[in-house]
Design an enzyme around this catalytic site. Structure first.
Site, PDB file in Angstrom:
ATOM      1  N   VAL A 197     -13.966 -22.929   0.780  1.00 52.92           N
ATOM      2  CA  VAL A 197     -14.992 -23.068   1.803  1.00 52.92           C
ATOM      3  C   VAL A 197     -15.170 -21.740   2.534  1.00 52.92           C
ATOM      4  CG1 VAL A 197     -14.708 -25.545   2.225  1.00 52.92           C
ATOM      5  CG2 VAL A 197     -13.258 -23.921   3.449  1.00 52.92           C
ATOM      6  N   VAL A 198     -16.381 -21.469   2.959  1.00 51.06           N
ATOM      7  CA  VAL A 198     -16.662 -20.329   3.830  1.00 51.06           C
ATOM      8  C   VAL A 198     -16.716 -20.879   5.247  1.00 51.06           C
ATOM      9  CG1 VAL A 198     -18.282 -18.483   4.390  1.00 51.06           C
ATOM     10  CG2 VAL A 198     -17.945 -19.172   2.009  1.00 51.06           C
ATOM     11  N   ILE A 199     -15.903 -20.311   6.140  1.00 52.23           N
ATOM     12  CA  ILE A 199     -15.738 -20.893   7.471  1.00 52.23           C
ATOM     13  C   ILE A 199     -16.082 -19.898   8.564  1.00 52.23           C
ATOM     14  CG2 ILE A 199     -14.012 -22.606   6.800  1.00 52.23           C
ATOM     15  CD1 ILE A 199     -11.836 -20.664   7.663  1.00 52.23           C
ATOM     16  N   LEU A 245      -8.976 -23.634  -1.168  1.00 49.76           N
ATOM     17  CA  LEU A 245      -9.810 -24.780  -0.825  1.00 49.76           C
ATOM     18  C   LEU A 245     -11.240 -24.556  -1.283  1.00 49.76           C
ATOM     19  CD1 LEU A 245      -9.967 -27.524   0.570  1.00 49.76           C
ATOM     20  CD2 LEU A 245     -10.365 -26.329   2.749  1.00 49.76           C
ATOM     21  N   SER A 251       4.650   2.388   8.023  1.00 47.32           N
ATOM     22  CA  SER A 251       4.299   1.262   7.166  1.00 47.32           C
ATOM     23  C   SER A 251       5.472   0.825   6.304  1.00 47.32           C
ATOM     24  CB  SER A 251       3.125   1.635   6.256  1.00 47.32           C
ATOM     25  OG  SER A 251       1.959   1.833   6.997  1.00 47.32           O
ATOM     26  N   HIS A 287       0.813  -1.222   0.000  1.00 44.56           N
ATOM     27  CA  HIS A 287       0.000   0.000   0.000  1.00 44.56           C
ATOM     28  C   HIS A 287       0.846   1.271   0.000  1.00 44.56           C
ATOM     29  CE1 HIS A 287       0.470  -0.125   4.522  1.00 44.56           C
ATOM     30  NE2 HIS A 287       0.470   1.183   4.356  1.00 44.56           N
ATOM     31  N   ASP A 322       0.189  -7.551   1.434  1.00 43.39           N
ATOM     32  CA  ASP A 322       0.672  -6.173   1.591  1.00 43.39           C
ATOM     33  C   ASP A 322       2.198  -6.108   1.602  1.00 43.39           C
ATOM     34  OD1 ASP A 322       0.351  -3.448   1.775  1.00 43.39           O
ATOM     35  OD2 ASP A 322       0.155  -3.413   3.951  1.00 43.39           O
TER      36      ASP A 322
END
EC number: 3.4.21.107
Length: 475
Positions: free
Chosen positions: A274-276, A272, A217, A112, A142
């Site tokens: 999947v929503v976890i 993979l 940063s 960024h 980032d």
């Protein structure tokens, strides 16, 4: 009597010695950072960026009004409305930190810090400034890798540590340029490990209470051995300044990104599909677990590796490739660093029984909606190229536009070409590049065919009035 006085004096002296000794030990137990800063300060750099100005400025005169020339009011109009014959002023430069990875000129910083930069300038501790080449950057982690011409320079490089060896409570030190104050050192402790942030699920962040502010940063986070264990990346703040919660990217994650950029110029991750979610105490009991642990699958993405392997909603992933998944935030970094095409195993709990599934990990898609399994509502589409989200017209809009008139409604807009062209949420887009827009799906197809670095006409209807806007997609 004299004996008692002597004994009392001895006891008093002994107590004083013990107190002084304790004070010295307590003072000696605090970390000493002066040597660490002296040895590593020269390896820290300041990063600034510039954006090239457009060839000429656009006049700020009201629509339909032209700049008078050769009149007594010529200077007046140029002063207050701008001179279209003069170049634009450069856009403001960003400011951040970085550090020398190796003496041959490799520099690390945050993505960024250098995002959208046309020129990246690295300033060293001796005030030498060099223009850097961007070898590659990765938005998800980032991390950005730069290269400068180090010929004739005696660069000081950092030593790399192992972020896996970090412990909560361990002292750490940051060096950077907060608010432009170069080579500022701030210290604190490791507050937590493996933190997952909503926008960065593939990075197990190091949380610290080191004072990190804008400008820090991209700077290094050192352990007491003078080794870099992370890159300072984000802060949690309600004011824009330091509030005691800072986050750094672990150095092992950083170097994985660096190795991929050097090898192939970009970063690929395992996926993979999947929503976890986390497993609560109540859920753990309902799924037959002895305690809350693992990653609970709430949804399986269609046509994903997980669907092909037989994962189901309600599965609790306990291990992946023999690595424990104690919390849901543990799974994305593990899968992300898995070799693409590798046959992996997952230990899951299903219907109160443990079982093992085999899955071939695929590359994480660039499209965030596909990667996360986000399903847009009917007729709603997001285009990353323009940074715009559009949806099909509703019945009332079609009736207002008239018979045989079609288009799309701008639902959401982010910083990008569409916003720069002046398009705003609520606009109805009627045509683009002189082609009629039929619906949201067709609009996305048209956008993908647009040329770059060329002004493109877009017909927009706003508040009952139609007007053309000029859209340009940068290279």
């Amino acid at each position: 009597m004299t004996q008692y006085k002597t004994t009392g004096a001895m006891i008093f002296t002994l107590l004083m010695w013990l107190m002084l000794s304790s004070a010295v030990q307590a003072r000696g137990g605090l970390p000493e950072f002066t040597e660490l800063v002296a040895e590593n300060g020269d390896a820290v750099v300041n990063i600034s960026t510039k954006s090239k100005p457009n060839e000429v400025a656009s006049s700020q005169l009201p629509p339909g009004m032209e700049m008078p020339e050769g009149t007594p009011f010529d200077d007046f109009f140029k002063r207050f409305f701008g001179d279209p014959s003069q170049p634009r002023a450069p856009l403001p430069s960003s400011l951040g930190s970085g550090f020398v990875l190796s003496t041959d000129g490799y520099i690390l910083t945050n993505h960024h810090v250098i995002k959208d930069a046309d020129e990246i300038i690295v300033r060293f501790s001796d005030r030498t400034e060099l223009v850097a080449e961007l070898l590659g950057s990765d938005e998800r982690s980032d991390v950005a890798l730069l290269k400068v011409d180090a010929k004739g320079m005696n660069l000081k490089a950092v030593k790399l540590g192992d972020s896996n060896d970090l412990k909560v409570g361990e002292w750490v030190l940051a060096i950077g340029s907060p608010f432009g104050f170069d080579y500022s050192a701030t210290a604190g402790i490791v507050s937590a490990l493996g933190r997952s942030l909503p926008s960065d699920s593939y990075v197990p962040f190091i949380q610290t209470d080191v004072a990190i502010n804008p400008g820090n940063s991209g700077g290094p986070l050192f352990n007491l051995d003078g080794e870099v264990v992370g890159i300072n990346s984000q802060i949690y703040s309600r004011t824009g300044g330091f509030m005691g919660v800072s986050f750094a990217i672990p150095v092992d994650t950083v170097m994985n990104v660096v190795d991929q950029i050097k090898a192939q110029g970009y970063v690929s991750r395992g996926w993979l599909g999947v929503v976890i979610q986390d497993v609560t105490r109540e859920l753990a009991e309902s799924f037959g677990l002895d305690k809350p642990r693992g990653a609970l699958v709430s949804r399986v993405v269609a046509e994903s590796p997980a669907e092909k392997a037989g994962f189901e909603a309600g599965d609790v992933i306990l291990k992946f490739d023999d690595r424990n998944v104690d919390a849901s935030s543990d799974l994305p970094p593990i899968v992300g660093r898995t070799e693409i095409g590798k046959k992996s195993t997952a230990e899951i709990m299903r219907n109160n029984k443990k079982m093992t599934l085999s899955v071939i990990v695929e590359e994480l898609p660039e499209d965030e909606q596909i990667a996360s399994g986000a399903v847009p509502r009917s007729g709603e589409f997001y285009n990353k190229r323009l940074a715009i989200e559009v949806t099909d017209l509703i019945v009332e809009q079609r009736a207002e536009l008239g018979p045989n008139q079609t288009g799309v409604t701008v639902r959401k807009i982010e910083s990008g070409p569409a916003a720069e062209a002046g398009i705003v949420p609520g606009d109805v887009l009627l045509s683009i590049n002189n082609q009629k827009i039929v619906d949201a799906k067709q609009f996305i197809e048209l956008v993908e065919q647009l040329p770059v670095d060329k002004a493109i006409p877009v017909l927009v209807q706003r508040s009952g009035t139609s007007q053309f806007l000029a859209l340009k997609i940068p290279e």
